[in-house]
Design a protein around this motif. Structure first.
Motif, mmCIF file in Angstrom:
data_model
loop_
_atom_site.group_PDB
_atom_site.id
_atom_site.type_symbol
_atom_site.label_atom_id
_atom_site.label_comp_id
_atom_site.label_asym_id
_atom_site.label_seq_id
_atom_site.Cartn_x
_atom_site.Cartn_y
_atom_site.Cartn_z
ATOM 1 N N UNK A 258 -0.266 4.604 9.682
ATOM 2 C CA UNK A 258 -1.407 3.813 8.625
ATOM 3 C C UNK A 258 -2.612 3.810 9.886
ATOM 4 N N UNK A 259 -2.005 2.972 11.036
ATOM 5 C CA UNK A 259 -2.872 3.110 12.394
ATOM 6 C C UNK A 259 -3.753 4.427 13.109
ATOM 7 N N UNK A 260 -2.306 5.419 12.719
ATOM 8 C CA UNK A 260 -3.734 6.552 13.446
ATOM 9 C C UNK A 260 -5.132 6.410 12.519
ATOM 10 N N UNK B 108 -4.777 2.764 3.899
ATOM 11 C CA UNK B 108 -3.034 3.613 4.235
ATOM 12 C C UNK B 108 -1.845 3.345 3.827
ATOM 13 N N UNK B 109 -1.690 4.859 3.393
ATOM 14 C CA UNK B 109 0.118 4.508 2.982
ATOM 15 C C UNK B 109 0.604 4.616 4.111
ATOM 16 N N UNK B 110 1.850 4.628 3.962
ATOM 17 C CA UNK B 110 3.403 4.855 4.887
ATOM 18 C C UNK B 110 3.380 3.665 6.486
ATOM 19 N N UNK C 24 0.526 -0.904 0.152
ATOM 20 C CA UNK C 24 -0.225 -0.285 0.331
ATOM 21 C C UNK C 24 0.801 1.642 0.225
ATOM 22 N N UNK C 25 1.926 1.225 0.903
ATOM 23 C CA UNK C 25 2.792 2.520 1.169
ATOM 24 C C UNK C 25 3.770 2.645 -0.744
ATOM 25 N N UNK D 44 2.884 1.372 -3.922
ATOM 26 C CA UNK D 44 1.012 1.394 -4.413
ATOM 27 C C UNK D 44 0.458 1.535 -4.455
ATOM 28 N N UNK D 45 0.225 3.195 -4.081
ATOM 29 C CA UNK D 45 -0.930 3.460 -3.363
ATOM 30 C C UNK D 45 -2.042 3.843 -3.742
ATOM 31 N N UNK D 46 -2.059 4.066 -4.921
ATOM 32 C CA UNK D 46 -2.900 4.542 -6.580
ATOM 33 C C UNK D 46 -3.464 3.108 -6.915
ATOM 34 N N UNK D 47 -2.558 2.301 -6.843
ATOM 35 C CA UNK D 47 -2.935 0.815 -7.885
ATOM 36 C C UNK D 47 -3.822 -0.072 -6.305
ATOM 37 N N UNK D 48 -3.353 0.045 -5.217
ATOM 38 C CA UNK D 48 -4.634 -0.257 -4.188
ATOM 39 C C UNK D 48 -5.877 0.696 -3.740
ATOM 40 N N UNK D 49 -5.609 1.583 -4.114
ATOM 41 C CA UNK D 49 -7.206 1.886 -3.573
ATOM 42 C C UNK D 49 -8.317 1.885 -4.996
ATOM 43 N N UNK D 50 -7.180 1.907 -6.480
ATOM 44 C CA UNK D 50 -8.163 1.501 -7.243
ATOM 45 C C UNK D 50 -8.223 -0.106 -7.477
ATOM 46 N N UNK D 51 -7.579 -0.863 -7.098
ATOM 47 C CA UNK D 51 -7.610 -2.439 -6.896
ATOM 48 C C UNK D 51 -9.242 -3.443 -5.975
#
Length: 448
Positions: free
Chosen positions: A174-176, A167-169, A148-149, A151-158
Motif C-alpha cells: 500500500x505504501x508503494x 489502497x489494499x494489501x 481496506x484489505x 473490504x476494498x469495495x466498501x472502503x472505496x464507496x464509503x
C-alpha cells in the motif's frame, strides 16, 4: 515531503486498551522517515498524550493496560435498534481540533495517511477523516489497514465522499502505491525486506508510554475457519539479532519501560523459538502474549524458557470444548493439548492470573452447553478465561458459510458485524439472553 500519519478514534460500544498500538501505521511512518520524508504522527488512542494527560490523568493496571477516555455520541442509523450506548474512544474532540490547528499552522502537510484495523471500526476512521478534511480540504488522504484489505469495495464507496484514495494489501504494497500516486520514486523499496530491516522505535511518541508492542513474526501456518490471518500473510519470522537490537534501542531511549508485548499471531511457531526465548531473558522487563498461542507447542522446555524470560501474560488458544468443533475449525488444539500445556506452565510456577484460555462465544450453531463445558474445563485446570465473541470476517470459512446459508448478505455493512451487536441483529448463533447467562455463569464460577 511532509506526511501526517493518523491513528483514528474508535467508535464502538466497548473498547479497552489491551496493549493497542497502530503497528501498521508505525511501520509506514518508519519507512517514510527512512526514505527522507518528514513525518508527524498523531495517535488519537494514545492514553498518555501530553494534552490529554493535562485534561484527564490516565489510570493503568499493573501491566499498562487501561480504559480509553470516551464520550457518548449519536449512533449511526444502522445501529438505532441496538440497545447499547455508542461511544467515541480516544482523545477528546476539542483537544484533537487544537492539535490539528497547530499542525496546520506550523507545517505544510503534503499527504495524510490513515489506517483502520478492525473492520467494524471503520466508522472511527470515517469520523476522523471527516475532521481532517475540515483542516486540510485539498491535501491527498490515503486509507489503508486491515479493513481496506478485507473490504476494498466498501472502503472505496464509503470514503469517496471525502476524496480518499483507498489502497489494499499488506506489508509494503500500500505504501508503494501511495508514493507512486504522489509521483515519488519507489526505487529504494525494491528488494526491501521491511519486516527485517525496520524497527518499531516509538520515537514518534513524545509522550510517556507504559508499554511497547512488537511483533517477532507475521502470519500463521494454521488455517482456522474463523481467522483471516493465513489469507493475508505468509508466515515470516524476524531474525533474533534484529529483534534484540530493536528492544535494546527502545530500552535505551525509554529506560522506564517495563512491559513489552508481542502481538504475533503464532509466536511459538518459529523454528528458533528456543533461542529467541533464551535471548529475551537477558532484558529486565516483563513480556506479554495477548494473542492465543498454540497450546500444542507449550512443551516443558518452552514453559521453562517462558518463565526464565519473565513472561507474565500467557493466553492460550482453546476456543471450544467440543471435539467436533475443534476439528471443524482448524484442529489446532484439543482438550488434552490444553491440559498438557497448562500442566507444563504450572510446573514452572505460572499462576492462575498469568495463564488464561480464549473461549469462542457465539460461533455459528454453537450450543450453550459447549461454552459452559469449556468454562468448566478451564476452571478445573485452575486457569483464567477470556470469552472471545465471534466476528464473521469476509474470506474466512465461517463467513462464507453464513453467506451461503443466507444468514448474512455478502455486502453486509461491517459496522453491524461487530461481535457486540451480532446477537441483537442476527439469529445464527446464541441469543442475547444465552450470552448473558453464559457470562454470568462464568463470573459466578470464578468468584469462588
Amino acid at each position: 515531503m511532509n506526511f501526517l500519519v493518523v491513528n483514528p478514534w474508535i467508535y464502538d460500544s466497548a473498547a479497552y486498551d489491551f496493549w493497542l498500538k497502530p503497528l501498521g501505521l508505525l511501520y509506514n511512518a518508519e519507512i517514510l522517515k527512512l526514505l527522507g520524508h518528514n513525518v508527524i504522527f498523531l495517535d488519537l488512542l494514545n492514553r498518555y498524550d501530553k494534552d490529554l494527560v493535562k485534561f484527564k490523568i490516565p489510570k493503568s493496571k499493573k501491566y499498562g493496560t487501561g480504559k480509553f477516555y470516551n464520550e457518548i455520541v449519536d449512533k449511526p442509523p444502522i445501529l438505532k435498534k441496538v440497545p447499547r450506548a455508542f461511544k467515541r474512544y480516544g482523545i477528546p474532540l476539542k483537544i484533537v481540533r487544537n492539535k490539528l490547528e497547530a499542525i496546520k499552522s506550523d507545517h505544510k502537510i503534503d499527504a495524510i495517511l490513515v489506517g483502520v484495523t478492525l473492520t467494524y471500526w471503520y466508522y472511527g476512521g470515517l469520523k476522523t477523516i471527516e475532521l481532517l478534511r475540515e483542516y486540510f480540504p485539498s491535501v491527498p488522504i490515503f486509507l489503508g489497514g486491515i479493513y481496506s484489505s478485507i473490504y476494498p469495495k466498501h472502503a472505496q464507496e464509503t470514503f469517496s465522499k471525502y476524496g480518499v484514495d483507498v489502497f489494499s494489501g499488506t506489508g509494503i504494497k500500500p505504501l508503494e502505491q501511495v508514493l507512486q500516486k504522489l509521483g515519488l520514486s519507489t526505487d529504494a523499496l525494491d528488494n526491501f525486506n521491511w519486516f527485517e530491516e525496520i524497527d518499531l522505535s516509538y520515537d514518534f511518541y513524545d509522550s510517556d508510554l507504559s508499554y511497547v508492542v512488537l511483533i517477532s513474526s507475521i502470519g500463521c501456518t494454521f488455517n482456522c475457519s474463523y481467522c483471516i490471518t493465513p489469507n493475508m500473510w505468509k508466515f515470516q519470522s524476524r531474525t533474533i539479532p534484529a529483534i534484540l537490537n530493536n528492544i535494546s534501542y527502545i530500552l535505551k531511549k525509554r529506560p522506564n519501560i517495563q512491559d513489552i508485548v508481542f502481538f504475533d499471531d503464532a509466536f511459538l511457531l518459529r523454528k528458533d523459538i528456543y533461542d529467541l526465548l533464551k535471548e529475551l531473558s537477558k532484558f529486565k522487563v516483563r513480556y506479554h502474549l495477548p494473542n492465543g498461542i498454540h497450546a500444542r507447542r507449550v512443551t516443558p522446555e518452552i514453559a521453562s524458557l517462558l518463565k526464565k524470560a519473565n513472561f507474565k501474560t500467557i493466553k492460550l488458544g482453546y476456543e471450544s470444548h467440543d471435539f467436533n468443533v475443534q476439528k471443524e475449525t482448524g484442529f489446532k488444539v484439543t482438550n488434552a493439548d490444553l491440559a498438557r500445556a497448562v500442566a507444563n506452565l504450572k510446573k514452572q510456577g505460572f499462576t492462575k492470573d498469568e495463564i488464561s484460555a480464549y473461549i469462542l462465544l457465539n460461533l455459528p450453531e454453537q450450543s450453550k452447553t459447549d461454552v459452559i463445558e469449556a468454562i468448566d474445563f478451564c476452571y478445573e485446570l485452575e486457569i483464567s478465561i477470556n470469552l472471545n465473541e465471534f466476528t464473521p470476517i469476509p474470506g474466512t470459512q465461517e463467513y462464507l458459510k453464513l453467506v451461503a446459508e443466507g444468514y448474512i448478505e455478502k455486502d453486509t455493512d461491517p459496522l453491524i458485524l461487530n461481535n457486540t451487536y451480532l446477537p441483537y441483529l442476527f439469529d445464527f448463533g446464541l441469543s442475547i439472553e444465552e450470552i448473558k447467562e453464559i457470562k454470568q455463569y462464568a463470573q459466578l464460577k470464578y468468584q469462588h
